[in-house]
Design a protein around this motif. Structure first.
Motif, PDB file in Angstrom:
ATOM      1  N   GLY A  54       0.809  -1.372   0.053  1.00 61.23           N
ATOM      2  CA  GLY A  54      -0.129   0.063  -0.126  1.00 61.23           C
ATOM      3  C   GLY A  54       0.820   1.228  -0.130  1.00 61.23           C
ATOM      4  N   ARG A  55       2.050   1.251  -0.030  1.00 56.38           N
ATOM      5  CA  ARG A  55       2.966   2.258   0.049  1.00 56.38           C
ATOM      6  C   ARG A  55       3.252   2.745  -1.571  1.00 56.38           C
ATOM      7  N   MET A  56       2.754   3.869  -1.875  1.00 59.39           N
ATOM      8  CA  MET A  56       2.822   4.410  -3.301  1.00 59.39           C
ATOM      9  C   MET A  56       4.055   5.369  -3.283  1.00 59.39           C
ATOM     10  N   GLY A  57       4.985   5.095  -4.270  1.00 58.23           N
ATOM     11  CA  GLY A  57       6.113   5.871  -4.618  1.00 58.23           C
ATOM     12  C   GLY A  57       6.299   6.130  -6.278  1.00 58.23           C
ATOM     13  N   ILE A 107      -3.064   2.514   0.542  1.00 56.03           N
ATOM     14  CA  ILE A 107      -3.917   1.281   1.104  1.00 56.03           C
ATOM     15  C   ILE A 107      -3.497   0.432   2.372  1.00 56.03           C
ATOM     16  N   ASP A 108      -4.249   0.196   2.978  1.00 52.96           N
ATOM     17  CA  ASP A 108      -3.993  -0.497   4.141  1.00 52.96           C
ATOM     18  C   ASP A 108      -3.099  -1.969   3.822  1.00 52.96           C
ATOM     19  N   GLU A 109      -1.902  -2.008   4.460  1.00 51.10           N
ATOM     20  CA  GLU A 109      -1.143  -3.249   3.960  1.00 51.10           C
ATOM     21  C   GLU A 109      -1.813  -4.656   4.284  1.00 51.10           C
ATOM     22  N   ARG A 110      -2.813  -4.612   5.035  1.00 49.34           N
ATOM     23  CA  ARG A 110      -3.364  -6.153   5.271  1.00 49.34           C
ATOM     24  C   ARG A 110      -4.420  -6.462   3.982  1.00 49.34           C
ATOM     25  N   ALA A 111      -5.054  -5.241   3.348  1.00 47.69           N
ATOM     26  CA  ALA A 111      -5.680  -5.259   2.192  1.00 47.69           C
ATOM     27  C   ALA A 111      -5.038  -5.712   1.108  1.00 47.69           C
ATOM     28  N   PRO A 158       4.698 -12.969   0.064  1.00 52.52           N
ATOM     29  CA  PRO A 158       4.945 -12.103   1.183  1.00 52.52           C
ATOM     30  C   PRO A 158       4.365 -12.721   2.478  1.00 52.52           C
ATOM     31  N   MET A 159       5.138 -12.136   3.631  1.00 52.30           N
ATOM     32  CA  MET A 159       4.770 -12.223   4.836  1.00 52.30           C
ATOM     33  C   MET A 159       3.614 -11.613   5.257  1.00 52.30           C
ATOM     34  N   PRO A 160       2.838 -12.274   5.986  1.00 52.08           N
ATOM     35  CA  PRO A 160       1.369 -11.690   6.274  1.00 52.08           C
ATOM     36  C   PRO A 160       1.739 -10.599   7.270  1.00 52.08           C
TER      37      PRO A 160
END
Length: 763
Positions: free
Chosen positions: A490-493, A525-529, A624-626
């Motif tokens: 969810g991190r945008m760059g 966005i939430d990383e869990r989503a 990926p790791m949850p």
């Protein structure tokens, strides 16, 4: 250093005596020549500064900018100077021996004997000038170089003045004292004009002979030397002069002047040195247009040349296989997930396949079809409107809009009935996606797309509910970067394609998608989503309803991927990510013409799969790791709608049983807030008592069981309610009978107001 040749001034006096009865004009010519000789002799020992060889070489700038990959390999050569055509500076050791010999024999036979001025040639020229006898010119290679290095000594249309000739001979003597002979010849070969706009041996060799100067043979070298003497001469004259040079080079063998003339006429018609050449024309042109005017001749990009070549070859081969389906264009972009570096940028299938190869498919805006769905479901999960196991109705739907009814259809024109969100996304079902957008609202989804890096030309209300199915136009670069946002939790760059001196990615200097600098790696966005969406898109079983189990989308290593096809099969996409890379592929026609029978798995997906395979030949890709805050638990579905499985939930949204509501057929996903609009600003009228002013909320869909909340507190039920406003910013939510939020908006009330007791209790 070179010793000055012995010079006896009496030679001019002796010759003058022999012609003392000559005509006055001849006596004046002789006087000027002798004066020049005396002046050079007097100034030969002066210590005027001459430019250094290193400075001259450093100041040489090719007319082309070299665009390099991250390891210094040439990607693209782009013409930036239209006044002259100059190649690279060529060291003398990289010039063929034949050319060095031809140039000296043609221009300066005693080059290695004199000290800048060939006094024997000067004397012969003076004597020939006196008697109107044709002789070889007295200008040496060193003198010519001096004229090339000094603007004031450049030859004009009427030739050089005697003052310029005097300064030229003096400058030549200075060069000879400061430079070695090999340096003089090297600089001359790189600075001399040959023909038309061609300057320097590299430009000449690559334009006329399609090779590097190192590979010129005797015949080619003779033509090159002939062009120095007469750059704009006719092909016949050049051939004759080249034949003379070859005879001087090879006194024993017989030279066939006819064949030399034919060869000269042929090469003078060639233009093999294209204005731009390489494997990254679109990015190369973009880099050249943005390049600062600081004298740089090369700019390093973040691309990988081997990957770029593989991407081009794979795209072209696949499009050739689909040639019978009316498809000729394609584009590819590869991003590094962590850094945002662009590793491959293929803007077109190339001139052999495309009629619009100049169009950059990486930046062109096209309808993305179903490829926006992962970002839509990510938002719905983020806002707790759905879980991956929530049931959505895949059946015929008629949604009221301002312009009429909107009736979405699935790709295969069939409906699957109730399906989980996991199945709906993985199998790319359209109706459930539209129902999800009804929950989220087009305006809110458009804002979330922008936050994730996918820029739209209009706001969400402009596109309406068709935005769920990709009615907006986006670029491949933006879309791939949006998927990179999902890959990064969810991190945008912003994507980057330039390298700076420290080999870190540098931002472009011209306006580009990377110019609008946001907060670094802003959370969109939430990383869990994002994790749940990635898990869905990597689930081969979940997409089996549409794509089958044996799909080209299934890779031997972990990847998450989504395909998309726009209306009338005009665009086909495949975008997805692995542990380290995001790959985006578009195929279609730059003209917008529809393709014939090209599906998501037969169009862009095979290219995507091959690129992912190339990237991970020796590099693993692990799931990926949850992140913290996720819960995995077994779930089951009523009426065996889907098989029981283990499912991921954002903590607080988990449940074990998912079944149809008793009133199935009118799912709450069709309910949304009709009025007021999201972001409304309401001003209280000071002339009306505050407790007499109301705001009316209206909903679409199943009105009987709906409930309204303001700032988390219920204040009304039904499809239409009135609310006593109070100043401030408020969040309005529409929920179903179970309390699940169906839609929400934010509004602001301005002005003084009185809060009633009932309203106060509701807060």
């Amino acid at each position: 250093m070179h010793a000055e040749p012995a010079f006896n001034p009496s030679s001019c006096r002796d010759r003058a005596k022999a012609v003392r009865d000559a005509r006055p004009i001849k006596r004046r010519r002789l006087a000027v020549v002798c004066g020049l000789v005396f002046a050079v002799a007097l100034h030969a020992g002066s210590a005027s500064a001459a430019p250094t060889f290193e400075a001259v070489r450093a100041a040489f700038k090719p007319s082309d900018l070299r665009v390099l990959d991250r390891d210094g390999e040439l990607l693209q050569r782009v013409r930036t100077d239209r006044s002259e055509r100059r190649g690279q500076w060529i060291a003398l050791a990289d010039v063929s021996p034949a050319l060095r010999t031809a140039m000296v024999l043609s221009e300066d036979r005693r080059f290695y004997e004199h000290s800048g001025v060939d006094w024997q040639a000067v004397s012969a020229a003076a004597w020939g000038n006196l008697w109107n006898t044709k002789t070889r010119g007295a200008s040496t290679i060193t003198m010519q170089l001096a004229g090339l290095l000094d603007e004031e000594l450049r030859r004009g249309n009427g030739g050089r003045s005697w003052r310029q000739k005097f300064a030229q001979t003096t400058a030549a003597s200075q060069l000879e004292r400061a430079w070695r002979k090999d340096q003089i010849l090297e600089a001359y070969l790189n600075r001399v004009a040959y023909r038309g706009e061609l300057v320097g041996i590299d430009a000449l060799s690559r334009t006329l002979f399609a090779k590097a100067p190192q590979g010129l043979d005797a015949r080619e070298a003779a033509v090159a030397a002939a062009l120095v003497r007469a750059p704009n001469a006719t092909a016949t004259a050049v051939g004759q002069r080249a034949c003379e040079v070859m005879r001087a080079m090879q006194p024993q063998p017989v030279v066939d002047c006819a064949s030399v003339g034919i060869f000269a006429a042929a090469v003078l018609q060639r233009r093999a040195f294209d204005p731009s050449a390489g494997i990254a024309p679109h990015l190369g042109g973009r880099v050249a247009a943005a390049a600062p005017d600081d004298g740089r001749t090369a700019i390093a990009t973040t691309l990988r040349a081997p990957l770029q070549r593989f991407a081009i070859a794979t795209l072209q081969r696949h499009l050739r296989e689909l040639r019978g389906r009316h498809i000729e264009d394609g584009a590819v972009v590869v991003l590094d997930n962590a850094s945002g570096e662009v590793l491959a940028w293929v803007g077109s299938s190339g001139v052999q396949l495309s009629q619009a190869s100049q169009v950059d498919g990486v930046l062109a805006r096209r309808q993305p079809g179903s490829t926006l769905k992962p970002l839509l479901y990510a938002q719905a999960l983020d806002e707790r409107r759905l879980t991956a196991a929530s049931l959505l109705d895949d059946s015929s739907a008629q949604i009221n809009t301002a312009s009429g009814l909107y009736v979405p259809q699935n790709y295969d024109r069939q409906f699957k009935g109730p399906v989980s969100a996991r199945t709906a996304l993985a199998a790319s079902l359209n109706v459930p996606a539209v129902r999800t957008l009804v929950m989220v609202s087009p305006a809110s989804f458009a804002r979330r797309l922008e936050a994730a890096g996918v820029r739209l030309a209009q706001n969400g209300d402009y596109y309406g509910y068709s935005l769920a199915l990709g009615s907006a136009e986006v670029s491949l670069l933006d879309l791939a970067n949006g998927y990179r946002t999902l890959a990064n939790g969810g991190r945008m760059g912003q994507p980057r394609w330039l390298m700076n001196s420290s080999r870190e990615p540098a931002r472009p200097t011209a306006r580009s998608p990377a110019d609008e600098k946001p907060e670094k790696d802003a959370r969109a966005i939430d990383e869990r989503a994002c994790f749940i969406v990635g898990d869905i898109l990597s689930d081969a079983n979940a997409r089996a309803r549409t794509f089958g189990l044996d799909s080209v989308l299934a890779t031997r290593f972990w990847t998450a991927v989504k395909t998309g096809t726009s209306k009338d099969m005009r665009d086909n996409w495949a975008v997805g990510w692995s542990e380290r890379y995001t790959v985006g592929v578009w195929v279609g026609n730059a003209s917008g013409a529809p393709m014939w029978d090209v599906s998501g798995t037969s169009g862009a997906a095979p290219v995507w799969a091959e690129l992912m395979g190339f990237l991970h030949r020796q590099e693993p890709s692990r799931p990926p790791m949850p992140p913290v805050g996720l819960v995995q638990m077994p779930v089951r579905f009523g009426d065996e709608l889907e098989a029981a499985r283990s499912e991921w939930f954002i903590a607080g949204t988990e449940q074990t049983l998912f079944a149809l509501p008793s009133a199935y057929g009118s799912l709450p996903s069709s309910s949304r807030i009709r009025a007021p609009a999201d972001g409304s600003i309401i001003a209280l009228d000071p002339d009306i008592p505050p407790n007499r002013q109301r705001v009316r909320f209206e909903a679409e869909g199943a009105a009987a069981s709906l409930q309204w909340r303001i700032d988390g507190k219920t204040f009304g039920r039904g499809g239409q309610v009135d609310w006593l406003p109070w100043p401030g910013r408020h969040r309005i939510e529409l929920a179903d009978a179970r309390g699940d939020v169906l839609d929400s908006l934010r509004l602001e009330v301005r002005g003084a107001g009185v809060v009633s007791k009932a309203s106060a209790r509701g807060r």
